[in-house]
Design an enzyme around this catalytic site. Structure first.
Site, short mmCIF file in Angstrom:
data_model
loop_
_atom_site.label_atom_id
_atom_site.label_comp_id
_atom_site.label_asym_id
_atom_site.label_seq_id
_atom_site.Cartn_x
_atom_site.Cartn_y
_atom_site.Cartn_z
N ASP A 111 0.84 -1.19 0.00
CA ASP A 111 0.00 0.00 0.00
C ASP A 111 0.88 1.25 0.00
O ASP A 111 2.05 1.20 0.40
CB ASP A 111 -0.95 0.01 1.19
CG ASP A 111 -0.22 0.14 2.53
OD1 ASP A 111 0.70 -0.68 2.77
OD2 ASP A 111 -0.53 1.04 3.32
N GLU A 176 0.15 -0.66 5.84
CA GLU A 176 1.17 0.01 6.66
C GLU A 176 0.99 1.51 6.69
O GLU A 176 1.12 2.14 7.73
CB GLU A 176 2.57 -0.34 6.13
CG GLU A 176 3.71 0.00 7.09
CD GLU A 176 4.21 1.41 6.96
OE1 GLU A 176 4.91 1.89 7.88
OE2 GLU A 176 3.91 2.08 5.95
#
Length: 471
Positions: A111, A176
């Site tokens: 991500d 994250e």
């Protein structure tokens, strides 16, 4: 910068094996960069306010890449957040170790951060563009490059015929940048699948272009919202202004109490416990951080300690009236979000209590008795490690061989809160924090980029580590 100490360990690989691995890395580099370019094109953002489809597509793309390496046991896994909604999709791929061989867990995240203000970008954020030896694009460095380091290193080891039977587990997280809300649940639920002797976290950076670093400490983090409330509702500033100060003014006074006249954090109880061995030249810091020439640096003590071991507090957002809609009104309430970094050895819960106590201490004096707003936010433990352990020495030796210079053992001012979870859930594992970023990578900012020369060196270093770890 002080001269780094010589790495005591040497690679247990002969020159011919090192040459084969190096050749394998170089032969695959063009395809590796092309694959990274494809990953950058997927705008997978794990924030709830963004479309989830690209994030799911990003996970499936990574899973396909892991399978393409001959790893059969690959799955995309999602855990639930505390509110019952789904967390970001993680990819887990496992190649079991041969009998008697160790297992290495390779962590990165797929991500990325939102783009932010698009007008600040010189290229399209999700179209990777190579220019003057750097690859530009959101996620090109943080952290899709980390994914590709893991994949390319594993492939190079296999292609070079240097597979020593080491077990390899790929763990590519999908949330994250959203704070890893399901990370601890994920670790505990999948503890057996993720168990390893060595954990390599590819989400940090190097000392500078051409000089690799093994990150030996990270600052912890606490954040939250502070503010003031002075009126039951807004009132006309002409009719009522004077006897009472408006909320934005009092908020400014409150924020000013958070640092002393030298720029040190002025919250009592945040005591430094670690001290840096390296020097960070001021000229380098000013260049790396783009500090204006007229700005005097804040704080006391060595610059490295101010970056890695002392507390640092920033105001990262405010809720006050926007200029374009401002009227002659006394605002009843104003709030700000603070981000407080903590050096190794500092306790996040104690730090949060210290912030609350500081607000209480200035309420009656600085704030004229205004009602204080305090909303605690996230916390994350700091991290530090002993590099005398065998895997750390092997990593340093691999970095030295790949980059051709001595690596630096350095702290990092940033925070990776999930490292504390890794240490707690897998206390017997050695945690190694590496990365591909350099001071000009601009992670989280516009014009994020990756130095392709250092990227190649990072792939080679990890390939050497994997080949040597099973010997």
């Amino acid at each position: 910068m002080t001269e780094p100490s010589q790495t005591s360990a040497r690679l247990p690989l002969d020159a011919e094996t090192v040459a084969r691995i190096t050749d394998a890395v170089d032969r695959g580099l063009e395809k590796t960069v092309a694959t990274l370019t494809d990953l950058v094109a997927i705008p997978g953002i794990a924030w709830d306010s963004f479309d989830r489809e690209p994030l799911e597509r990003s996970a499936q793309a990574v899973a396909a890449l892991v399978r393409s390496l001959g790893v059969v046991d690959v799955e995309v896994v999602t855990e639930a957040k505390a509110d019952g909604t789904r967390g970001g999709p993680a990819v887990v791929g496992r190649r079991p170790a041969a009998p008697g061989k160790p297992t290495v867990l390779l962590y990165a995240h797929h991500d990325v951060q939102p783009v932010g203000e698009e007008s600040l970008w010189e290229t399209e954020p999700f179209t990777a563009v190579e220019r003057e030896g750097r690859l530009y694009g959101r996620g090109a460095a943080d952290d899709k490059a980390g994914i590709m380091v893991h994949l390319a290193a594993f492939k190079a080891m296999l292609d070079a015929g240097a597979d020593s039977g080491v077990g390899v587990t790929f763990f590519i997280e999908g949330e994250e940048e959203a704070g890893s809300p399901t990370f601890r649940t994920f670790l505990e639920r999948h503890r057996q699948k993720l168990a390893a002797d060595v954990i390599v976290v590819a989400d940090s950076g190097n000392w500078k272009v051409g000089v690799p670093a093994l990150t030996t400490s990270l600052r912890g983090l606490v954040d939250g919202v502070i503010g003031v409330r002075v009126l039951g509702h807004a009132v006309h500033s002409g009719m009522y202004g004077g006897p009472v100060l408006d909320a934005p003014t009092l908020l400014a006074r409150l924020i000013a109490t958070l640092h002393d006249d030298q720029g040190n954090v002025a919250i009592a109880g945040l005591d430094q416990t670690h001290h840096a061995d390296l020097e960070y030249p001021e000229a380098d810091y000013r260049a790396d951080a783009a500090v204006l020439d007229s700005v005097r640096l804040a704080g006391t003590g060595s610059l490295a300690d101010r970056l890695w071991n002392r507390p640092a507090l920033s105001i990262i957002g405010t809720d006050v009236t926007r200029l374009e809609v401002a009227s002659n009104t006394l605002q009843p309430e104003a709030r700000a979000k603070f981000s407080l970094r903590l050096g190794p050895g500092m306790d996040p819960d104690a730090a949060m209590d210290a912030v609350r106590a500081h607000l209480d201490s200035v309420r009656d004096t600085v704030l004229f008795g205004a009602e204080v707003i305090f909303e605690p936010g996230e916390t994350g433990l700091p991290f530090s490690t002993d590099t005398s352990a065998g895997p750390a020495q092997l990593m340093l030796a691999s970095l030295r061989a790949a980059f051709g210079v001595e690596p630096v053992e350095s702290g990092m001012g940033g925070s990776i809160p999930f490292t504390a979870d890794l240490v707690e859930v897998f206390p017997e594992a050695t945690l190694l924090i590496t990365g591909v970023e350099d001071p000009d990578s601009r992670a989280h900012s516009a014009n994020e980029s990756l130095h392709l020369g250092d990227f190649r060196h990072a792939v080679l270093a990890e390939a050497l580590l994997l080949a040597a770890a099973g010997l």
